[in-house]
Design a protein around this motif. Structure first.
Motif, PDB file in Angstrom:
ATOM      1  N   TYR A 130       0.803  -1.209  -0.093  1.00 48.56           N
ATOM      2  CA  TYR A 130       0.010  -0.109   0.127  1.00 48.56           C
ATOM      3  C   TYR A 130       0.851   1.129   0.036  1.00 48.56           C
ATOM      4  N   GLU A 131       0.538   2.265  -0.663  1.00 48.24           N
ATOM      5  CA  GLU A 131       1.307   3.448  -0.808  1.00 48.24           C
ATOM      6  C   GLU A 131       0.456   4.667  -0.470  1.00 48.24           C
ATOM      7  N   GLY A 132       0.947   5.352   0.454  1.00 49.14           N
ATOM      8  CA  GLY A 132       0.460   6.744   0.780  1.00 49.14           C
ATOM      9  C   GLY A 132       0.044   6.777   2.157  1.00 49.14           C
ATOM     10  N   THR A 133       0.569   6.198   3.017  1.00 52.70           N
ATOM     11  CA  THR A 133       0.101   5.979   4.439  1.00 52.70           C
ATOM     12  C   THR A 133       0.176   7.347   4.994  1.00 52.70           C
ATOM     13  N   GLN A 134      -0.679   7.623   6.079  1.00 55.81           N
ATOM     14  CA  GLN A 134      -0.697   8.940   7.013  1.00 55.81           C
ATOM     15  C   GLN A 134      -1.003   8.325   8.391  1.00 55.81           C
ATOM     16  N   SER A 135      -0.410   8.961   9.359  1.00 57.83           N
ATOM     17  CA  SER A 135      -0.245   8.720  10.962  1.00 57.83           C
ATOM     18  C   SER A 135      -0.290   9.938  11.532  1.00 57.83           C
ATOM     19  N   GLY A 136      -0.926   9.913  12.845  1.00 54.37           N
ATOM     20  CA  GLY A 136      -1.051  11.154  13.518  1.00 54.37           C
ATOM     21  C   GLY A 136      -2.034  10.999  14.756  1.00 54.37           C
ATOM     22  N   LEU A 137      -2.361  12.258  15.301  1.00 58.40           N
ATOM     23  CA  LEU A 137      -3.495  12.368  16.337  1.00 58.40           C
ATOM     24  C   LEU A 137      -4.836  12.347  15.375  1.00 58.40           C
ATOM     25  N   VAL A 138      -5.731  11.992  15.918  1.00 53.51           N
ATOM     26  CA  VAL A 138      -7.142  11.963  14.768  1.00 53.51           C
ATOM     27  C   VAL A 138      -8.152  12.680  15.782  1.00 53.51           C
ATOM     28  N   VAL A 139      -9.229  13.267  15.120  1.00 47.52           N
ATOM     29  CA  VAL A 139     -10.177  13.836  15.909  1.00 47.52           C
ATOM     30  C   VAL A 139     -11.360  13.928  15.019  1.00 47.52           C
ATOM     31  N   PRO A 140     -12.740  13.840  15.588  1.00 49.20           N
ATOM     32  CA  PRO A 140     -13.890  14.126  14.826  1.00 49.20           C
ATOM     33  C   PRO A 140     -13.964  15.285  14.370  1.00 49.20           C
ATOM     34  N   ALA A 141     -14.421  15.367  13.080  1.00 48.92           N
ATOM     35  CA  ALA A 141     -14.420  16.836  12.357  1.00 48.92           C
ATOM     36  C   ALA A 141     -15.215  17.817  12.981  1.00 48.92           C
ATOM     37  N   TYR A 142     -16.107  17.576  13.884  1.00 49.44           N
ATOM     38  CA  TYR A 142     -16.995  18.692  14.651  1.00 49.44           C
ATOM     39  C   TYR A 142     -16.009  19.236  15.803  1.00 49.44           C
ATOM     40  N   VAL A 143     -14.863  18.670  16.228  1.00 48.83           N
ATOM     41  CA  VAL A 143     -13.706  19.107  17.074  1.00 48.83           C
ATOM     42  C   VAL A 143     -13.373  20.479  16.325  1.00 48.83           C
ATOM     43  N   THR A 144     -13.273  21.551  17.436  1.00 48.76           N
ATOM     44  CA  THR A 144     -12.857  22.909  16.755  1.00 48.76           C
ATOM     45  C   THR A 144     -11.475  23.375  16.838  1.00 48.76           C
ATOM     46  N   ILE A 145     -10.629  22.557  17.007  1.00 47.42           N
ATOM     47  CA  ILE A 145      -9.310  22.716  16.941  1.00 47.42           C
ATOM     48  C   ILE A 145      -8.580  22.007  15.821  1.00 47.42           C
ATOM     49  N   ASP A 146      -7.483  22.357  15.272  1.00 47.98           N
ATOM     50  CA  ASP A 146      -7.008  21.915  13.948  1.00 47.98           C
ATOM     51  C   ASP A 146      -5.473  21.268  14.265  1.00 47.98           C
ATOM     52  N   LYS A 147      -5.000  21.873  15.209  1.00 49.50           N
ATOM     53  CA  LYS A 147      -3.394  21.611  15.292  1.00 49.50           C
ATOM     54  C   LYS A 147      -3.025  20.922  16.780  1.00 49.50           C
ATOM     55  N   ILE A 148      -2.265  20.161  16.642  1.00 50.80           N
ATOM     56  CA  ILE A 148      -1.586  19.440  18.037  1.00 50.80           C
ATOM     57  C   ILE A 148      -1.179  20.349  19.033  1.00 50.80           C
ATOM     58  N   SER A 149      -0.677  21.619  18.380  1.00 46.76           N
ATOM     59  CA  SER A 149      -0.220  22.719  19.561  1.00 46.76           C
ATOM     60  C   SER A 149      -1.503  23.172  20.234  1.00 46.76           C
ATOM     61  N   GLU A 150      -2.627  23.136  19.856  1.00 45.27           N
ATOM     62  CA  GLU A 150      -3.785  23.755  20.419  1.00 45.27           C
ATOM     63  C   GLU A 150      -4.324  22.747  21.402  1.00 45.27           C
ATOM     64  N   LEU A 151      -3.928  21.588  21.794  1.00 46.54           N
ATOM     65  CA  LEU A 151      -4.461  20.789  22.508  1.00 46.54           C
ATOM     66  C   LEU A 151      -4.535  20.886  23.965  1.00 46.54           C
ATOM     67  N   ASN A 152      -3.513  21.598  24.395  1.00 47.43           N
ATOM     68  CA  ASN A 152      -3.383  21.930  25.646  1.00 47.43           C
ATOM     69  C   ASN A 152      -4.387  22.873  26.165  1.00 47.43           C
ATOM     70  N   GLY A 153      -5.008  23.840  25.308  1.00 47.54           N
ATOM     71  CA  GLY A 153      -5.658  24.920  25.630  1.00 47.54           C
ATOM     72  C   GLY A 153      -6.988  24.387  25.621  1.00 47.54           C
ATOM     73  N   VAL A 154      -7.470  23.099  25.270  1.00 46.18           N
ATOM     74  CA  VAL A 154      -8.708  22.504  25.423  1.00 46.18           C
ATOM     75  C   VAL A 154      -8.545  21.080  26.016  1.00 46.18           C
ATOM     76  N   LYS A 155      -7.530  21.144  27.031  1.00 46.96           N
ATOM     77  CA  LYS A 155      -7.283  19.590  27.872  1.00 46.96           C
ATOM     78  C   LYS A 155      -8.690  19.149  28.332  1.00 46.96           C
ATOM     79  N   ASP A 156      -9.535  20.046  29.093  1.00 52.65           N
ATOM     80  CA  ASP A 156     -10.666  19.570  29.582  1.00 52.65           C
ATOM     81  C   ASP A 156     -11.517  19.040  28.677  1.00 52.65           C
ATOM     82  N   LYS A 157     -11.644  19.546  27.500  1.00 54.51           N
ATOM     83  CA  LYS A 157     -12.616  18.931  26.550  1.00 54.51           C
ATOM     84  C   LYS A 157     -12.155  17.326  26.151  1.00 54.51           C
ATOM     85  N   PHE A 158     -10.978  17.148  26.305  1.00 52.63           N
ATOM     86  CA  PHE A 158     -10.549  15.726  26.011  1.00 52.63           C
ATOM     87  C   PHE A 158     -10.382  14.746  27.396  1.00 52.63           C
ATOM     88  N   ASP A 159     -10.692  15.506  28.398  1.00 49.26           N
ATOM     89  CA  ASP A 159     -10.347  15.011  29.686  1.00 49.26           C
ATOM     90  C   ASP A 159      -8.862  14.499  29.815  1.00 49.26           C
TER      91      ASP A 159
END
Length: 309
Positions: A130-159
């Motif tokens: 298989y060609e073209g893998t992608q790995s990382g941190l995944v969230v539902p599309a309705y989550v309102t952040i788009d970057k890993i660097s934003e995670l700490n600011g919404v820690k409570d949302k993700f428990d």
């Protein structure tokens, strides 16, 4: 350095015990570049019993295409195929020691680099399935952040939790690096592929926030609207890549026809996604049965994999 729906596959775990040294839980001459695909190879001596002894991990993509390989080898090439499900570490060890013919899911250039480096000279890179893998941190599309660097600011949302998979998986190791690099105040929870997708489904059903270790190819991207959280350019860990098949070092010599078949085996994103969804959605507990039906519906695809004698 991509669930594999799998509640139907409990039988696969029983096979793990057949590998010497296989742990209870652990998970994207080899190079980072895909090996060229062979087209022909001499068949084994007709008098010999043709056996393929393959090992795979309990991930959606590997389960699907490994069982597809099994039915093609059995129905069209006259092999007896032995499949063993195992964690990543024991799987590489078994192939490197020559106890298994091939490991069906090597993620390069990142996730499994450590294993490939460790067993350098004891593995034969059979190219990418298989060609073209992608790995990382995944969230539902309705989550309102788009970057890993934003995670700490919404820690409570993700428990404060990232839902992971097997503790020894390459993506778990790279996620630990990401947590340290970004200074994330999160705990990475080890579980399994099926447990991760079950948690994802539950959160989406409730419209709750969840972040998981994710990869493509995977059927979850065809089932739900998901997105990868973007990496900062100066903190990039996950790179696009390919899924390779790794044989034991002497496979070309001992079983040239099998080695040629595994070199020829390749699936597009659309083909693998279709196969995975059919496996996941099937009421049958027999993955080979689903794979056999897919093979019948895609004769031209699988016929191209069979070496010409």
């Amino acid at each position: 350095m991509f669930v594999r729906h799998l509640k139907k596959l409990g039988i696969a775990a029983l096979a793990c015990a057949t590998i010497a040294g296989c742990s209870q839980k652990s998970e994207p001459g080899a190079t980072d570049e895909p090996a060229a695909k062979a087209t022909e190879a001499p068949a084994e001596t007709p008098a010999e019993k043709k056996v393929a002894d393959l090992v795979y991990v309990n991930w959606a993509e590997g389960i699907a295409y490994t069982h597809l390989a099994k039915v093609v080898l059995e129905d069209k090439m006259g092999y007896e195929v032995k499949l063993t499900a195992a964690d990543v570490g024991p799987a590489y060890t078994a192939v490197a020691k020559g106890d298994k013919d091939a490991f069906m899911e090597t993620w390069l250039p990142t996730l499994h680099k450590d294993y490939v480096d460790k067993f350098q000279g004891k593995l034969l890179d059979l190219g990418h399935v298989y060609e073209g893998t992608q790995s990382g941190l995944v969230v539902p599309a309705y989550v309102t952040i788009d970057k890993i660097s934003e995670l700490n600011g919404v820690k409570d949302k993700f428990d404060g939790k990232i839902t992971g998979i097997d503790a020894g998986a390459g993506i778990m190791k790279t996620t630990e690096q990401v947590i340290e690099s970004y200074g994330l105040d999160y705990k990475l929870l080890a579980s399994s592929g099926p447990a991760m997708t079950a948690a994802l489904k539950d959160a989406i059903d409730k419209k709750e926030w969840i972040v998981v270790t994710g990869w493509r190819p995977h059927w979850k991207f065809g089932r739900w609207d998901l997105k990868f959280l973007a990496q900062d350019e100066d903190k990039t860990v996950w790179q696009p890549g390919n899924i390779h098949i790794m044989g034991r070092a002497d496979l070309d010599k001992d079983k040239p026809e099998l080695a040629a078949f595994l070199r020829n085996m390749t699936l597009t994103d659309a083909q693998l996604s279709d196969l995975m969804i059919k496996v996941n959605d099937s009421e049958s507990k027999d993955v080979a049965e689903v794979a056999r039906k897919w093979m019948a519906d895609n004769e031209a695809v699988v016929t191209a994999w069979i070496p010409k004698s």
